[in-house]
Scaffold this active site. Structure first.
Site, PDB file in Angstrom:
ATOM      1  N   ARG A 159       8.509  26.860 -12.796  1.00 35.90           N
ATOM      2  CA  ARG A 159       7.261  26.150 -13.067  1.00 35.90           C
ATOM      3  C   ARG A 159       7.577  24.910 -13.910  1.00 35.90           C
ATOM      4  O   ARG A 159       8.353  24.973 -14.854  1.00 35.90           O
ATOM      5  CB  ARG A 159       6.264  27.041 -13.819  1.00 35.90           C
ATOM      6  CG  ARG A 159       5.532  28.052 -12.931  1.00 35.90           C
ATOM      7  CD  ARG A 159       4.570  27.337 -11.997  1.00 35.90           C
ATOM      8  NE  ARG A 159       3.790  28.236 -11.149  1.00 35.90           N
ATOM      9  CZ  ARG A 159       4.123  28.566  -9.910  1.00 35.90           C
ATOM     10  NH1 ARG A 159       5.248  28.127  -9.391  1.00 35.90           N
ATOM     11  NH2 ARG A 159       3.335  29.345  -9.195  1.00 35.90           N
ATOM     12  N   GLU A 165       3.070  17.799 -10.705  1.00 42.13           N
ATOM     13  CA  GLU A 165       3.370  17.797  -9.273  1.00 42.13           C
ATOM     14  C   GLU A 165       2.138  17.695  -8.391  1.00 42.13           C
ATOM     15  O   GLU A 165       2.217  17.196  -7.260  1.00 42.13           O
ATOM     16  CB  GLU A 165       4.184  19.033  -8.891  1.00 42.13           C
ATOM     17  CG  GLU A 165       3.467  20.353  -9.033  1.00 42.13           C
ATOM     18  CD  GLU A 165       4.407  21.520  -8.734  1.00 42.13           C
ATOM     19  OE1 GLU A 165       4.223  22.152  -7.681  1.00 42.13           O
ATOM     20  OE2 GLU A 165       5.314  21.785  -9.533  1.00 42.13           O
ATOM     21  N   HIS A 209       8.917  21.124  -4.164  1.00 40.83           N
ATOM     22  CA  HIS A 209       8.477  22.521  -4.313  1.00 40.83           C
ATOM     23  C   HIS A 209       8.716  23.286  -3.012  1.00 40.83           C
ATOM     24  O   HIS A 209       7.814  23.922  -2.457  1.00 40.83           O
ATOM     25  CB  HIS A 209       7.004  22.581  -4.716  1.00 40.83           C
ATOM     26  CG  HIS A 209       6.658  23.839  -5.476  1.00 40.83           C
ATOM     27  ND1 HIS A 209       5.768  23.860  -6.516  1.00 40.83           N
ATOM     28  CD2 HIS A 209       7.096  25.130  -5.348  1.00 40.83           C
ATOM     29  CE1 HIS A 209       5.659  25.090  -6.994  1.00 40.83           C
ATOM     30  NE2 HIS A 209       6.466  25.877  -6.293  1.00 40.83           N
TER      31      HIS A 209
END
Length: 329
Positions: free
Chosen positions: A234, A263, A294
């Site tokens: 994270r 993000e 990601h």
């Protein structure tokens, strides 16, 4: 049973179709994340599922409860997107997919570690200009020479640690939970001890009050000069300003991130480079920083398991049953 699946991505559709055919349940796909604006669309459904990095604020759970929805099945590991008190106050049961494919993320983390060790970005940029000299990227280190601190030794961290051990690296594990079986491939130790000894630091923890900005300036002050940092967990675990300073000063030899705190502003979207957040523009210009969108989880096995496990849990929870994937108070 009729299930509304929020934020469906195209690669999920074949697995959704197969699951529906196999179980006899109906799944309707909505290609946007669950939000206050669209929560009421669940009114005619028996259960819902979503996967997203955008937060689900408190009003959503009341809207869902008023629509007759009793659960949310999350198609991912990280559940920091939930407002847990609000969900429980509205008697909404929650589940996640804690282990869709730990190897997928572990393998990607290892891939990025090798890219840093072999100076891949420097060589790629040099070759794009016609420079094929050895000095363009620099000499590499071999993985057996490294000591790697794995911070968070759950399913993903354990899978990564096993891979490192098999390749000859020394592995240090930092985790409040002890699992005796992991002693075969890592040494449990404290965070401070790991930071003082490690050449590589890799994060595999959930995001919570203990891990938010765990890697702050005082954290960076404790690491060895020339350390490598990996974060596929994270973005909010790492203070990005401290990271940028450490990369520029040489305190970090390199870093590979699949996540950032900001993000949601740019990932899974197309942009002009000048439209990216300013810190992302600066970081991606560095030869020793690797950023990916990601995608560490993004394999065929993982997508299949995320869909099937979450939809199975949606049915179970909507029918007042029990699943090991339920998020409890």
């Amino acid at each position: 049973m009729k299930i509304l699946m929020y934020n469906t991505v195209l690669k999920e559709l074949p697995f959704v179709k197969d699951w529906a055919a196999k179980t006899g349940h109906e799944v309707v796909n909505l290609f946007e994340p669950l939000s206050v604006d669209n929560a009421a669309k669940a009114e005619s459904f028996d259960a819902i599922s979503t996967q997203q990095t955008t937060a689900m604020p408190a009003p959503i759970y009341k809207i869902l409860a008023n629509s007759g929805i009793k659960q949310i099945a999350l198609r991912q590991v990280g559940y920091d997107v939930f407002d847990l008190p609000a969900a429980f106050a509205n008697k909404i049961r929650l589940s996640n997919v804690a282990a869709y494919s730990p190897r997928a993320i572990a393998e990607y983390t290892l891939t990025q570690l090798f890219n840093i060790l072999r100076n891949s970005k420097k060589f790629d940029r040099a070759m794009a200009t016609g420079d094929y000299t050895w000095d363009a990227g620099g000499q590499a280190r071999e993985i057996y020479q490294l000591t790697v601190a794995v911070i968070g030794v759950g399913r993903i961290g354990s899978a990564f640690a096993q891979m490192l051990h098999a390749l000859g690296a020394k592995v240090l594990g930092v985790d409040p939970l002890y699992h005796a079986q992991n002693e075969a491939f890592l040494e449990y130790t404290t965070l401070d001890d790991a930071l003082s000894r490690a050449n590589v630091i890799s994060f595999h923890t959930p995001l919570n009050d203990e891990t938010r900005e765990l890697a702050d300036q005082s954290f960076f002050d404790k690491i060895q000069p020339g350390t490598i940092m990996l974060n596929m967990a994270r973005g909010e675990i790492v203070d990005m300003a401290a990271l940028e300073a450490a990369l520029s000063s040489g305190q970090l030899y390199g870093a590979a991130f699949d996540v950032t705190p900001n993000e949601n502003e740019f990932m899974n979207q197309k942009h002009e480079l000048s439209e990216l957040p300013e810190n992302i523009q600066r970081l991606t210009k560095l030869d020793n920083f690797y950023l990916s969108p990601h995608i560490a989880f993004y394999t065929n096995t993982a997508i299949k398991n995320m869909v099937e496990i979450a939809l199975n849990d949606a049915v179970v929870l909507a029918n007042d049953g029990f699943t090991e994937n339920e998020i409890l108070r």
